[in-house]
Each structure stands twice: as C-alpha cells, then as structure tokens.
Enzyme design. Structure first.
Site, short mmCIF file in Angstrom:
data_model
loop_
_atom_site.label_atom_id
_atom_site.label_comp_id
_atom_site.label_asym_id
_atom_site.label_seq_id
_atom_site.Cartn_x
_atom_site.Cartn_y
_atom_site.Cartn_z
N ALA A 69 0.02 8.88 -0.87
CA ALA A 69 1.31 8.43 -0.33
C ALA A 69 2.33 8.22 -1.44
O ALA A 69 3.54 8.38 -1.22
CB ALA A 69 1.13 7.14 0.46
N ASN A 147 2.34 -4.16 2.73
CA ASN A 147 0.95 -4.17 2.26
C ASN A 147 0.51 -5.53 1.75
O ASN A 147 -0.67 -5.87 1.81
CB ASN A 147 0.75 -3.11 1.16
CG ASN A 147 1.78 -3.21 0.07
OD1 ASN A 147 2.99 -3.16 0.33
ND2 ASN A 147 1.34 -3.34 -1.16
N GLN A 175 0.52 1.40 5.80
CA GLN A 175 -0.27 0.28 6.34
C GLN A 175 -0.12 0.15 7.85
O GLN A 175 -0.76 -0.71 8.46
CB GLN A 175 0.15 -1.04 5.67
CG GLN A 175 -0.03 -1.08 4.17
CD GLN A 175 -1.48 -1.31 3.75
OE1 GLN A 175 -2.34 -1.68 4.55
NE2 GLN A 175 -1.77 -1.08 2.48
N SER A 192 -1.18 7.72 4.02
CA SER A 192 -2.28 7.83 3.06
C SER A 192 -3.61 7.76 3.81
O SER A 192 -3.82 6.85 4.61
CB SER A 192 -2.18 6.65 2.07
OG SER A 192 -3.21 6.72 1.14
N HIS A 194 -6.66 7.07 2.74
CA HIS A 194 -7.67 6.05 2.41
C HIS A 194 -7.38 4.68 3.01
O HIS A 194 -8.21 3.78 2.94
CB HIS A 194 -7.91 5.98 0.90
CG HIS A 194 -6.86 5.33 0.07
ND1 HIS A 194 -6.96 4.03 -0.38
CD2 HIS A 194 -5.70 5.79 -0.43
CE1 HIS A 194 -5.92 3.73 -1.12
NE2 HIS A 194 -5.12 4.79 -1.17
N THR A 230 -3.27 24.35 -4.51
CA THR A 230 -4.36 24.65 -3.58
C THR A 230 -4.77 23.39 -2.84
O THR A 230 -5.01 22.35 -3.47
CB THR A 230 -5.57 25.22 -4.37
OG1 THR A 230 -5.12 26.35 -5.10
CG2 THR A 230 -6.71 25.60 -3.44
N CYS A 313 -2.20 -3.03 -5.47
CA CYS A 313 -1.53 -1.97 -6.23
C CYS A 313 -0.94 -2.55 -7.51
O CYS A 313 -0.87 -1.89 -8.52
CB CYS A 313 -0.40 -1.34 -5.42
SG CYS A 313 -1.04 -0.50 -3.98
N1 PLP Z 1 2.69 2.27 0.38
C1 PLP Z 1 1.97 1.23 0.75
C2 PLP Z 1 2.54 0.26 1.74
C3 PLP Z 1 0.70 1.01 0.21
O1 PLP Z 1 -0.02 -0.05 0.60
C4 PLP Z 1 0.20 1.94 -0.72
C5 PLP Z 1 -1.12 1.70 -1.38
O2 PLP Z 1 -1.51 0.60 -1.61
C6 PLP Z 1 0.97 3.05 -1.06
C7 PLP Z 1 2.22 3.18 -0.50
C8 PLP Z 1 0.49 4.09 -2.01
O3 PLP Z 1 -0.55 4.82 -1.39
P1 PLP Z 1 -1.50 5.81 -2.21
O4 PLP Z 1 -2.64 4.97 -2.68
O5 PLP Z 1 -1.96 6.83 -1.20
O6 PLP Z 1 -0.71 6.40 -3.30
#
Ligand code: PLP
Length: 370
Positions: A69, A147, A175, A192, A194, A230, A313
């Site tokens: 993301a 987040n 989120q 994203s 994950h 790719t 993060c």
């Molecule tokens: N945006 C939000 C609200 C997130 O919580 C996160 C990851 O914690 C991201 C963006 C970034 O996602 P990615 O880990 O896929 O780069």
C-alpha cells in the site's frame, strides 16, 4: 504468544496459504509470457484481480497490483501531481507515513500541502475540509480507518466536497477493507493484502476510469502500462483469496469482533480511557490509556504477548506517535497508551486472559510506583 497486533499485520488465512501453494512450488511460469503456462498464470492473476475488485465493491474502475500500500499511496499522490496542472494537496495530520512523508517530499519539490488538524475524537471536520478546498487542489487524501486509533473518517462526504472543486479523492482503505463499509466517492483507493489475512509484499491501487495517475515505475508495460514489473502469481492469487474470504466472512467477522470487544471492555474496567471517538471507530482496535502507566515497560513486562505502543509502522523509529499528538494528548498520555488489535483468529479466552494480565501488570507497576 497471544497476538494482539492486528493493525500491524494479520495472520495469513489457511485458505490463502493453500491457494498460493501451487504458485510457489510448481507453477513458476512468467505470467506475461505467451506460453500455455504463462497464460494459465495470467488467468489466475485476473481471478485475483476480480476478487479484489469485488471486495472493494465500488462500481467500475480497475485494480492495479503494487508491491504494497505504501507504493500505491506514493503512486497515487506523485502520479496525480505529475499529470495535474493544479498545485495543491489537502490531507489530514493523522494519515499514515506513506501519505504524510510523500506529501513532505512533494512539498520539497514545490507543491503546496495543507495538513488539516483533527479534533480530540481524531476526526477531521467537514467545515475545515471545505475551507481548505479551492480550484488549485488536485487531490484530497484521507484514510478510511486510522491504523493507530481506529477512528473512521467521513470519506464519502469529503469526496463530495473534493469533487465540488474538481479535485480527486484518494482513500487509504488499508485498515478499512472488509471491516467497515467502503463509501462511494473515492477516485483512488489504496489497499494492502497483509492487513486482510493475505500475504505481505502485495498491495493495490483501485482507480476510477479517467483518474489513473502517471506511472511511477517504468519498464515492461505490465499492469496496463501503468505499473511495470513482473507480477507474482502467488501473491496476486493470495491477495484475491484473502479479499474473497473477507467478503464472505464479513458478517461473521463483525459479530466475532463485537463479542471480543465487549469482553475486553468488561475486563479492562473503569481505569482506562479510549483514545479517539468512541462512536465512530472500528471495534477491532482498542487504543487505550491509563493514567500514569509506563506503556513501554508494560510491553517489556509482557513479552509473550504482541501488542503495540502506538503505530507499528512508526514504532522502532523512536518517533512519538503523530496521531496521538494530533488528538491533543500530552506526551505523558501518549506514553501511557497501548493499542490492542484483534480479529478473526483471536479467541475470546486468549483476549480475556491477555487483558487480565495487562490490567494486573499495570496495577502492579503503579502500585510499585506509588
Ligand atoms: N496505510 C495504513 C493505514 C496502514 O496501516 C499501513 C500499514 O501499516 C499502510 C498504509 C502501509 O501498508 P503496506 O504495509 O502495505 O505498505
């Protein structure tokens, strides 16, 4: 380990791992090659793309896969400013670093950035958004679910305001996907895998027709010429499987999270305060504080549990949470805050036992400190 850090990442669903397995082990063809095997891989990617598109639930548009993301958000912002004759971006002080740091960079290149404040509830006011908008704004970037604190921004209403001045609306729905309703209105949506029980290393940018940003990554012309490189069939298939599961299990996941949250709130008792709006929030995120608590010490006292100080993060960076500060919390209050994130695979027993231990450790810490 008791895992209570669902905002940082989510456990990979077994259905996702199973769907990915053949694409990791046996089926190694390049999905952009014309051979039968290449075409089979390309078809599997298109199934994944369609599953992601359906989970988003917005009409039309198209999904391009990205590395994560963070890339999708960089692409949306930089690529929109690249193609627009307008020079201004409007965003919110509590956005993810993938938006805020990209905006800082764009500012250093000569663009103007307005970062709107939030109230103590973590929400941006529509009045402030409206005042910030004019015909020089190319894009408005606001996340769906925060987040760190879990509050839900009024993205649909903000999109209308953005469109009134001819600006695009970018929504970071990382989120929010599968957890809260996707509002109509965004022109660009970043996702994203994950965060929805899919694999790490893949994200997506959904683009309304005509809102495609200029490419960030050039090369072989994959992803409709918009994002070269790719693709990984395994990751695309896994993202698709996770998105499908998210749609199918939406009601069951919601009911489960409601039950978990009410059990956690009962166990926490009256000494804890929820950071941010109590009404407009996703219930799988409990960002809470307790007067006088040393949250960092609490985490190191409870090493067999995974929960967070603030944003995962930003953690490790040593930076204080920009979100808690934007809500008006003092440094002391921010240092007394923890984030418990739970979801589909959290059991009520493990959550209750974790919360009991957190409460006991916090009381002991404060007893010792008294
Ligand atoms: N945006 C939000 C609200 C997130 O919580 C996160 C990851 O914690 C991201 C963006 C970034 O996602 P990615 O880990 O896929 O780069």
């Amino acid at each position: 380990m008791i895992y209570l850090d669902y905002q940082a990442t989510t456990p990979v669903a077994s259905e996702v791992a199973e769907a990915m397995a053949p694409w990791i082990a046996d089926k190694f063809a390049n999905p952009h090659a014309p051979s039968r095997w290449g075409r089979e891989a390309a078809a599997a990617i298109e199934v994944g793309r369609d599953q992601v598109q359906r989970a988003i639930g917005l009409p039309g548009g198209r999904v391009a896969f990205t590395g994560n993301a963070t890339e999708a958000l960089n692409w949306a912002l930089k690529g929109t400013m690249e193609r627009s004759s307008r020079k201004r971006i409007v965003t919110v002080a509590t956005e993810h670093a993938a938006v805020l740091d990209t905006c800082d960079w764009l500012e250093s290149k000569g663009f103007d950035v307005t970062r709107l404040p939030v109230g103590p509830d973590g929400l941006v006011s529509l009045h402030d958004v409206s005042n910030a908008l004019n015909e020089d704004v190319a894009i408005v970037a606001v996340m769906l679910v925060n987040n760190e604190v879990g509050v839900i921004q009024p993205v649909g209403e903000i999109a209308k305001l953005a469109h009134d001045v001819g600006a695009l609306m970018l929504c970071d729905a990382v989120q929010g996907l599968g957890r809260v309703d996707m509002p109509e209105g965004p022109d660009l949506v970043a996702l994203s895998a994950h965060k929805i029980h899919g694999p790490k290393g893949i994200g997506a940018l959904w683009m309304r027709e005509g809102a495609e940003p200029e490419p960030l990554i050039h090369g072989g012309g994959q992803e409709m010429g918009l994002r070269s490189g790719t693709l990984s069939p395994a990751l695309c298939v896994g993202f698709g499987a996770a998105a499908k599961l998210t749609s199918e299990r939406r009601d069951a996941d919601h009911a489960h999270i409601e039950q978990l949250r009410s059990a956690a709130i009962t166990e926490l008792g009256p000494d804890w305060t929820i950071n941010g709006s109590v009404d407009r929030r996703y219930h799988g995120n409990l960002n809470i504080r307790r007067e006088g608590l040393d949250a960092a010490r609490l985490i190191s006292d409870l090493r067999d549990m995974a929960f967070s100080l603030g944003s995962a993060c930003a953690s490790g960076s040593g930076r204080p949470s920009h979100v808690l500060r934007a809500l008006g919390l003092s440094d002391r209050e921010a240092r007394s805050s923890i984030r418990l994130g739970f979801g589909r695979y959290t059991t009520e027993d493990e959550l209750v036992s974790a919360v009991r231990r957190i409460v006991a450790a916090a009381s002991e810490q404060q007893g010792l400190a008294a």
